[in-house]
Design a protein around this motif. Structure first.
Motif, short mmCIF file in Angstrom:
data_model
loop_
_atom_site.label_atom_id
_atom_site.label_comp_id
_atom_site.label_asym_id
_atom_site.label_seq_id
_atom_site.Cartn_x
_atom_site.Cartn_y
_atom_site.Cartn_z
N UNK A 195 -6.23 6.55 -0.12
CA UNK A 195 -7.44 7.02 0.59
C UNK A 195 -7.07 8.18 1.51
N UNK A 196 -5.91 8.07 2.16
CA UNK A 196 -5.46 9.12 3.08
C UNK A 196 -5.21 10.43 2.31
N UNK A 230 9.28 12.72 0.28
CA UNK A 230 9.71 12.32 1.62
C UNK A 230 8.52 12.23 2.58
N UNK A 231 7.57 13.16 2.41
CA UNK A 231 6.40 13.15 3.29
C UNK A 231 5.56 11.90 3.04
N UNK A 232 5.40 11.53 1.75
CA UNK A 232 4.61 10.34 1.44
C UNK A 232 5.32 9.09 1.97
N UNK A 233 6.65 9.06 1.82
CA UNK A 233 7.40 7.90 2.33
C UNK A 233 7.28 7.83 3.85
N UNK A 234 7.29 8.99 4.52
CA UNK A 234 7.13 8.99 5.99
C UNK A 234 5.76 8.45 6.37
N UNK A 235 4.71 8.92 5.68
CA UNK A 235 3.36 8.40 5.97
C UNK A 235 3.33 6.89 5.73
N UNK A 236 3.98 6.45 4.63
CA UNK A 236 3.98 5.03 4.28
C UNK A 236 4.67 4.20 5.36
N UNK A 282 3.94 15.58 8.61
CA UNK A 282 3.75 14.15 8.35
C UNK A 282 4.52 13.30 9.38
N UNK A 283 5.71 13.78 9.77
CA UNK A 283 6.47 13.07 10.81
C UNK A 283 5.67 13.07 12.11
N UNK A 284 5.08 14.23 12.44
CA UNK A 284 4.27 14.32 13.66
C UNK A 284 3.07 13.38 13.57
N UNK A 285 2.45 13.31 12.38
CA UNK A 285 1.29 12.44 12.19
C UNK A 285 1.67 10.98 12.50
N UNK A 286 2.78 10.53 11.93
CA UNK A 286 3.19 9.13 12.11
C UNK A 286 3.59 8.88 13.58
#
Ligand SMILES: [Fe+2]
Ligand SMILES: [Fe+2]
Length: 435
Positions: A195-196, A230-236, A282-286
């Motif tokens: 969804x994200x 890596x970005x998807x794994x960070x979001x996950x 993505x790191x900043x988002x998490x």
């Protein structure tokens, strides 16, 4: 609809299409009414031309941006709204470059909220917040982060899916399929991530990369292609720990407002990271998403201490993190950072959480500065709340390091707000605004 050179744009013109940076990052949404700040941003990004609407009236008037008068709010109501925002800003410097922009945008937003829902919600939110205050405790001794974490069994070790994702992130040889596999075992996490990734933020990125409107991202393998492994794994990583905190209802904070503040900070951090290049978006988002989780733990495990800290903050008109330090012996940022360190989160992510209110450590200022500003933007704009009624002061070095202007910030806030609404709906499908 007409293409105009950036040098020929003037305030009041309306974007007829989304604007992307030369690298394909989303910059401004279609429908933005350009002001001086937007024009500065477009020039700073070295863009040659953008598409604007053919609305001559809007283009001709530099004041065509709907202001309070245009929106028909009586003067006394405008003053009442400004008073609500002034209370939130407390001692925050509204004469500075960032403060002046944030104050204007915050008043605009309160007016929009009030027009959409009537005057009650503004006052009701304050009343609800006050009636939830815990009773003041008597003499309290200082605690330690370890004591608070030890007493919450859910936090003793991270969820299993988290460990699998973290393995992928820590292994430089991991592949795209490893990243998708680590997430596939948790259907609810996979659904949230899809969804994200289907939100318009990534749709725009995809369109910039492929030059066409993207198909719906319906599989994790495709999500990895759109966002990056890596970005998807960070979001996950961030999304995988959310249910833990949704299952720990703290006694004294409204959880819907708490997550709205956290998602708002995440959206702001992502936009600031993308605009400044200080840290991966993505790191900043998490980091934004998790920046105040220490406060949930403190509200749950040290309710009496937090009650005292809240009363003290209110009586002295100070930000809550300062009175937390006096009453608990540490603040929520240190507590959240301690948890992320125990769980072996990537070091830069942990430090962004740990130091978002403490930028005196020069080695760590660059990355936490992104969350520091994002938290201030989310608080200024009234996006949810995490128990803090007063805006923390903006650290001058952090602002200088990020290198943004007030105009840049004015251009970024509508992007952040759009992203906040999309993300809230992707995490909490029953979420209905505002925003
Ligand atoms: Fe905080
Ligand atoms: Fe915060």
């Amino acid at each position: 609809m007409v293409e105009r050179a950036v040098s020929e744009l003037s305030p009041g013109m309306v974007l007829a299409a989304d604007v992307l940076t030369p690298g394909g990052r989303f910059l401004m949404p279609k429908g933005t009414v350009l002001d001086a700040g937007h024009l500065k941003s477009l020039t700073a990004w070295n863009l040659a031309a953008v598409v604007v609407t053919g609305d001559a009236a809007a283009a001709a008037s530099p004041t065509s941006r709907p202001g309070p008068e245009a929106e028909g709010l009586p003067a006394e109501d405008r003053e009442a709204v400004a008073a609500v925002v002034r209370e939130r800003f407390g001692a925050f410097d509204t004469a500075g470059e960032a403060g002046a922009v944030l104050f204007r945008l915050a008043v605009d937003r309160e007016i929009r909220k009030r027009q959409a829902a009537g005057p009650e919600p503004v006052q009701a939110a304050v009343a609800e917040d006050r009636c939830r205050r815990p009773a003041e405790a008597g003499a309290l001794g200082p605690l330690t982060p370890d004591v608070l974490l030890r007493d919450e069994p859910k936090l003793v070790s991270p969820p299993e899916v988290y460990l699998r994702i973290n393995d992928v992130l820590r292994d430089p040889a991991s592949t795209v399929e490893d990243a998708a596999d680590s997430i596939r075992h948790d259907p609810s996490l996979a659904a949230k991530l899809l969804r994200l990734v289907n939100s318009s933020y990534y749709s725009r990125t995809m369109r910039a990369v492929s030059g066409r409107f993207p198909a719906k991202v319906d599989s994790l393998s495709r999500a990895v292609v759109v966002v990056g492994a890596r970005q998807l794994a960070t979001l996950a990583l961030g999304v995988s720990v959310l249910p833990l905190f949704q299952d720990i209802p703290p006694n004294w904070v409204n959880m819907r407002l708490f997550w709205e503040h956290s998602v708002g900070c995440a959206a702001a951090a992502q936009a600031i990271a993308a605009a400044t290049g200080r840290v991966n978006a993505e790191t900043a988002f998490v980091a934004g998403l998790l920046h105040d989780i220490g406060r949930i733990i403190a509200f749950k495990q040290a309710a009496a201490h937090m009650g005292t800290a809240m009363r003290q903050a209110e009586a002295e008109s100070r930000p809550l993190y300062l009175t937390e330090r006096e009453v608990l012996g540490f603040d929520h940022a240190a507590l959240g950072g301690h948890l992320l360190q125990k769980w072996q989160f990537p070091t830069n992510l942990e430090k962004m959480v740990r130091y978002h209110h403490d930028l005196e450590e020069p080695l760590f200022i660059d990355e936490p500065a992104v969350i520091h500003l994002a938290d201030i933007v989310a608080t200024a704009m009234g996006w949810g709340g995490s128990g803090n009624r007063r805006m923390p002061a903006l650290d001058a070095d952090a602002w200088a390091i990020l290198g943004l202007t007030g105009g840049d910030l004015a251009g970024l806030v509508p992007v952040m707000e759009a992203r906040l609404g999309e993300t809230m709906r992707s995490f909490f499908p029953d979420h209905q605004g505002p925003p």
